[in-house]
Design an enzyme around this catalytic site. Structure first.
Site, PDB file in Angstrom:
ATOM      1  N   CYS A   1      44.586  46.822  46.641  1.00  0.00           N
ATOM      2  CA  CYS A   1      43.696  46.410  45.555  1.00  0.00           C
ATOM      3  C   CYS A   1      44.448  46.116  44.253  1.00  0.00           C
ATOM      4  CB  CYS A   1      42.647  47.490  45.309  1.00  0.00           C
ATOM      5  SG  CYS A   1      41.702  47.914  46.784  1.00  0.00           S
TER       6      CYS A   1
ATOM      7  N   HIS B   1      34.610  42.854  44.467  1.00  0.00           N
ATOM      8  CA  HIS B   1      35.996  43.297  44.601  1.00  0.00           C
ATOM      9  C   HIS B   1      36.730  42.499  45.686  1.00  0.00           C
ATOM     10  CE1 HIS B   1      39.539  45.626  44.994  1.00  0.00           C
ATOM     11  NE2 HIS B   1      39.114  46.520  45.860  1.00  0.00           N
TER      12      HIS B   1
ATOM     13  N   CYS C   1      43.077  51.758  41.385  1.00  0.00           N
ATOM     14  CA  CYS C   1      43.536  52.586  42.500  1.00  0.00           C
ATOM     15  C   CYS C   1      43.771  51.685  43.702  1.00  0.00           C
ATOM     16  CB  CYS C   1      42.516  53.666  42.831  1.00  0.00           C
ATOM     17  SG  CYS C   1      40.861  53.018  43.216  1.00  0.00           S
TER      18      CYS C   1
END
Length: 428
Positions: free
Chosen positions: A92, A383, A414
């Site tokens: 990510c 996302h 994170c």
């Protein structure tokens, strides 16, 4: 590792992105090229015929059709092919770590401006053959005689016939990000109601941002879609509270739902990284702020919460810059899950955790929740793994650039594997 060299002259300038849409939704007809090319072309158009010194692009879901996605996107976009380009990946944090890589490469000796971005098309994830089946098929195609093929047929076992289907799961633990976050929520005692409240605030911030025009120069129309399709103006705590647990469905204690978790998302995003001289190539109206400090780190994923590293890194970042939580005017924290955000906040306010785990003796004070994600976060906006870093940094740049000189922002993401990235920004 932390960034210290030359950061007094490294700036971030807001880029553009596609709208974000849920997997198999409004952008499902576009693959990584269909999403990325319009973004790259829009960014290049800002330069008025000039060019960046290099380009990086990233994506998390693997594809067997190419090895250097960044270069293929440059070719597809029809831009100057003398621009070197390479691909990055860190779950990510992919396009955020690309920003840090670029910051280290800009040197004032011909490298002044970098175009950074990332993409994810979860609607076009490639399914592959298992390794044993792949090896068998390769040998079968290489066989030179019928006898060799017959012999190889006898080598193929039923268990070898399997497909590798990419999933949002840690390879070592065999648990999904949601399952790991459920464990974190239980460890830190994060109630369902608080998670839903964070999700509601995220949707309200995103809807307000769109209604007030905040995203107008950050998002370009792509594929007939002009704005994010995920934020819900009609959501309420009551509606969120009716959703069933999505990951822990059997214990009766599951708290993560589809409503307080970020959805699988399609989208692409970009951002500029520049020296002060490199900024001269950009239009004057593009928001820009200074990159003061950054960190990339990791924790032991077997013994610590998988998505908890930012709670270790943020105290260290603040301490070495002489700051407390209250000294930061804007917080942009990636909302992989509302529970993960709340775990971070609870850890940052826990003096024993900060002292024992992060190794910081300073009392950081209260976390100012009212300064967090004012125009929505990943729970509401979406996302797309490879694009989130560029999205969240560009958003923070625009939010911070209009504030008084010296105002600060911390951006945090994170990442799978017990890793993460954080950045300290300052209005110039």
């Amino acid at each position: 590792m932390s960034g210290e060299a030359k950061l007094d002259d490294i700036w971030l300038a807001a880029g553009v992105r596609t709208p974000f849409a849920k997997v198999d939704g409004g952008l499902s007809k576009l693959d990584v090229f269909g999403l990325s090319v319009p973004v790259v072309q829009a960014m290049m158009a800002q330069l008025g015929g000039k060019k960046p010194d290099f380009l990086t692009w990233g994506s998390v879901a693997p594809d067997l059709g190419f090895s250097n996605l960044a270069r293929e996107i440059c070719v597809e976009a029809g831009i100057d092919l003398t621009i070197p380009s390479f691909t990055t990946i860190l779950a990510c944090s992919t396009s955020m770590v690309s920003v840090f890589s670029a910051a280290g490469m800009l040197d004032g000796r011909g490298r002044e401006l970098a175009l950074i971005g990332g993409v994810e098309s979860m609607s076009h994830v490639q399914v592959g053959l298992g390794h044993r089946l792949s090896n068998w098929l390769r040998h079968m195609l290489q066989a030179r005689s019928l006898g060799d093929r017959v012999r190889l047929l006898g080598h193929l076992k039923f268990g070898d016939v399997r497909l590798d289907i990419p999933s949002v799961q840690n390879r070592a633990t065999h648990k999904s990000m949601g399952e790991h976050t459920e464990e974190m929520a239980k460890t830190w005692g994060i109630p369902r109601e608080e998670q839903d409240a964070v999700a509601l605030a995220s949707h309200q911030g995103a809807v307000r941002g769109w209604n007030e025009g905040f995203f107008d120069d950050l998002v370009i129309p792509v594929g007939g879609v002009a704005r994010d399709l995920i934020p819900r103006a009609d959501t309420t705590l009551e509606k969120l509270g009716k959703l069933k647990p999505a990951f822990d469905k059997t214990s009766g204690r599951g708290t993560l739902t589809a409503g307080n978790s970020s959805p699988l998302t399609d989208g692409a995003a970009a951002i500029w990284v520049a020296t002060r001289k490199g900024l001269e190539r950009l239009p004057a109206g593009v928001p820009r702020v200074r990159l003061v400090d950054w960190d990339v780190g990791a924790i032991d994923l077997w013994h610590e919460g998988l998505l908890m590293w930012p709670a270790y890194g943020i105290p260290r970042l603040l301490a070495r810059n002489g700051l407390t939580l209250g000294d930061v005017d804007l917080w942009e924290i990636h909302e992989a899950f509302a529970a993960q955000v709340l775990c971070h906040i609870k850890a940052l306010e826990d003096r024993d955790f900060v002292r024992q785990k992060a190794g910081v003796e300073t009392d950081l004070g209260r976390f100012p929740r009212e300064r967090m994600n004012p125009n929505g976060g990943s729970t509401a906006l979406g996302h797309p793994f490879g694009a989130t870093g560029a999205r969240i940094l560009s958003q923070a740049v625009k939010e911070l650039a209009v504030r008084p000189a010296g105002s600060r922002a911390v951006v945090s993401i994170c990442a799978d594997g017990g890793q993460g990235t954080i950045a300290l920004l300052e209005a110039g």
